[in-house]
Design an enzyme around this catalytic site. Structure first.
Site, PDB file in Angstrom:
ATOM      1  N   ASP A   1      -7.757   3.564   4.686  1.00 20.02           N
ATOM      2  CA  ASP A   1      -8.258   2.182   5.151  1.00 20.02           C
ATOM      3  C   ASP A   1      -9.014   1.433   3.997  1.00 20.02           C
ATOM      4  OD1 ASP A   1      -8.375   0.295   7.338  1.00 20.02           O
ATOM      5  OD2 ASP A   1     -10.479   0.396   7.090  1.00 20.02           O
ATOM      6  N   SER A   2      -8.791   0.381   3.787  1.00 20.22           N
ATOM      7  CA  SER A   2      -9.647  -0.117   2.254  1.00 20.22           C
ATOM      8  C   SER A   2      -9.863  -1.476   2.694  1.00 20.22           C
ATOM      9  CB  SER A   2      -8.703   0.207   1.183  1.00 20.22           C
ATOM     10  OG  SER A   2      -7.229  -0.405   1.471  1.00 20.22           O
TER      11      SER A   2
ATOM     12  N   LYS B   1       0.838  -1.178   0.029  1.00 21.06           N
ATOM     13  CA  LYS B   1       0.058  -0.021  -0.023  1.00 21.06           C
ATOM     14  C   LYS B   1       0.671   1.306   0.062  1.00 21.06           C
ATOM     15  CE  LYS B   1      -4.047  -0.653   2.730  1.00 21.06           C
ATOM     16  NZ  LYS B   1      -4.586   0.087   3.893  1.00 21.06           N
TER      17      LYS B   1
ATOM     18  N   ARG C   1      -8.586   3.235  -4.935  1.00 16.83           N
ATOM     19  CA  ARG C   1      -7.523   4.107  -4.258  1.00 16.83           C
ATOM     20  C   ARG C   1      -7.033   5.389  -5.078  1.00 16.83           C
ATOM     21  NH1 ARG C   1      -4.592   0.321  -2.777  1.00 16.83           N
ATOM     22  NH2 ARG C   1      -5.666  -0.006  -0.982  1.00 16.83           N
TER      23      ARG C   1
ATOM     24  N   LYS D   1      -4.046  -0.394 -13.302  1.00 18.68           N
ATOM     25  CA  LYS D   1      -4.828  -0.375 -12.138  1.00 18.68           C
ATOM     26  C   LYS D   1      -4.935   0.887 -11.599  1.00 18.68           C
ATOM     27  CE  LYS D   1      -4.987  -1.685  -7.398  1.00 18.68           C
ATOM     28  NZ  LYS D   1      -4.237  -2.519  -6.003  1.00 18.68           N
TER      29      LYS D   1
ATOM     30  N   GLU E   1      -4.296  -0.518  16.772  1.00 20.82           N
ATOM     31  CA  GLU E   1      -5.794  -1.320  16.590  1.00 20.82           C
ATOM     32  C   GLU E   1      -6.838  -0.758  15.922  1.00 20.82           C
ATOM     33  OE1 GLU E   1      -8.214  -4.630  19.062  1.00 20.82           O
ATOM     34  OE2 GLU E   1      -6.739  -3.215  20.368  1.00 20.82           O
TER      35      GLU E   1
ATOM     36  N   PHE F   1      -1.698  -6.795  -5.068  1.00 23.62           N
ATOM     37  CA  PHE F   1      -1.739  -7.447  -4.007  1.00 23.62           C
ATOM     38  C   PHE F   1      -2.972  -7.842  -3.291  1.00 23.62           C
ATOM     39  CE2 PHE F   1      -3.135  -4.053  -1.104  1.00 23.62           C
ATOM     40  CZ  PHE F   1      -3.006  -2.802  -1.859  1.00 23.62           C
TER      41      PHE F   1
HETATM   42  P1  IMP Z   1      -6.073  -2.247   5.735  1.00 20.59           P
HETATM   43  O1  IMP Z   1      -6.754  -0.947   5.222  1.00 20.59           O
HETATM   44  O2  IMP Z   1      -4.568  -2.072   5.993  1.00 20.59           O
HETATM   45  O3  IMP Z   1      -6.927  -2.562   6.945  1.00 20.59           O
HETATM   46  O4  IMP Z   1      -6.132  -3.666   5.067  1.00 20.59           O
HETATM   47  C1  IMP Z   1      -6.651  -3.302   3.712  1.00 20.59           C
HETATM   48  C2  IMP Z   1      -7.028  -4.895   2.906  1.00 20.59           C
HETATM   49  O5  IMP Z   1      -7.798  -4.874   1.705  1.00 20.59           O
HETATM   50  C3  IMP Z   1      -5.526  -5.035   2.258  1.00 20.59           C
HETATM   51  O6  IMP Z   1      -4.794  -5.973   3.229  1.00 20.59           O
HETATM   52  C4  IMP Z   1      -6.074  -6.009   1.174  1.00 20.59           C
HETATM   53  O7  IMP Z   1      -6.275  -7.026   1.611  1.00 20.59           O
HETATM   54  C5  IMP Z   1      -7.283  -5.511   0.757  1.00 20.59           C
HETATM   55  N1  IMP Z   1      -7.051  -4.266   0.059  1.00 20.59           N
HETATM   56  C6  IMP Z   1      -7.115  -3.036  -0.220  1.00 20.59           C
HETATM   57  N2  IMP Z   1      -6.603  -2.395  -1.080  1.00 20.59           N
HETATM   58  C7  IMP Z   1      -6.689  -3.414  -1.902  1.00 20.59           C
HETATM   59  C8  IMP Z   1      -6.094  -3.387  -3.410  1.00 20.59           C
HETATM   60  O8  IMP Z   1      -6.046  -2.290  -4.274  1.00 20.59           O
HETATM   61  N3  IMP Z   1      -6.066  -4.739  -3.874  1.00 20.59           N
HETATM   62  C9  IMP Z   1      -6.224  -5.685  -3.379  1.00 20.59           C
HETATM   63  N4  IMP Z   1      -6.703  -5.860  -1.981  1.00 20.59           N
HETATM   64  C10 IMP Z   1      -6.882  -4.602  -1.404  1.00 20.59           C
END
Ligand code: IMP
Length: 201
Positions: free
Chosen positions: A69-70, A13, A185, A179, A40, A156
């Site tokens: 956050d995604s 990311k 994003r 992408k 957390e 990823f």
């Molecule tokens: P966090 O926002 O760090 O809690 O985790 C977001 C999770 O969502 C990532 O670890 C991925 O598993 C998934 N994710 C978020 N954005 C993408 C992306 O652009 N491609 C694929 N998986 C994503």
């Protein structure tokens, strides 16, 4: 020039965010490289989690911060894994495990209903925050279809099982520029860019 901290411990990311910011002349540094703790994620929404990550890093570093956050929200699973997208990969952060879980749960839905809706959306909420507690959020989203088996070694997380919009290729099969042209994003970024960075330079 002021430094902008990228409040993520996910190197993929951080890399994507750095690529998206590269043309805009900001100096970026990752939270992990500053040794900042990873808070957390106790929020109930992408926005709550983005805000809590950004404010935590801003107050410890004393610098402006950008957090993301995604995750992927699967229609037939009522929006799961959603904010739990990273957690579905388990402690080993193995996304083949997470993708198999999505496919298994879609299989359960198919058995119950005879057919299953394979639509999903990737969602990203960016939060820009300052040490004094000010913060702004920007949301981006891309709809798509989940494919099985996963395809492609780029990107990823869930990228290899997600074909955006009406494309045949998954994000895992696209090069980074393709992408970035339509990702959740990048769409959140477009809103951030429209705001401008004059107060960050
Ligand atoms: P966090 O926002 O760090 O809690 O985790 C977001 C999770 O969502 C990532 O670890 C991925 O598993 C998934 N994710 C978020 N954005 C993408 C992306 O652009 N491609 C694929 N998986 C994503």
């Amino acid at each position: 020039m002021s430094k902008l901290v990228i409040a993520s411990h996910n190197p993929d990311k951080v890399q994507e965010i750095a690529e998206l910011l590269a043309p805009h002349g900001l100096s970026v540094v990752s939270a992990a490289s500053l040794g900042l703790p990873e808070p957390e994620e106790t929020g109930a929404t992408f926005t709550e989690n983005a805000v809590l990550k950004a404010l935590a890093a801003a107050s410890v570093s004393g610098l402006p911060v950008l957090a993301d956050d995604s995750g992927v929200a699967v229609t037939a699973l009522g929006g799961q894994p959603g904010i739990y997208s990273a957690r579905w990969a388990g402690p080993g952060k193995d996304f083949s495990v997470a993708m198999r879980r999505v496919e298994r749960e879609l299989g359960v839905e198919r058995e119950l209903a005879g057919a299953v809706d394979r639509s999903a959306a990737f969602v990203s909420v960016l939060c820009l925050a300052w040490p004094d507690g000010r913060h702004e959020t920007f949301e981006g989203r891309v709809e798509g279809t989940l494919v099985w088996p996963p395809r492609g070694g780029n990107g990823f997380g869930y990228d290899p099982m997600f074909a955006p919009e009406d494309r045949q290729q998954t994000f895992g099969e696209m090069d980074p520029a393709a992408k970035h042209a339509l990702s959740h994003r990048a769409r959140a970024f477009a809103k951030l860019l429209a705001r401008g960075f004059a107060d960050l330079r």
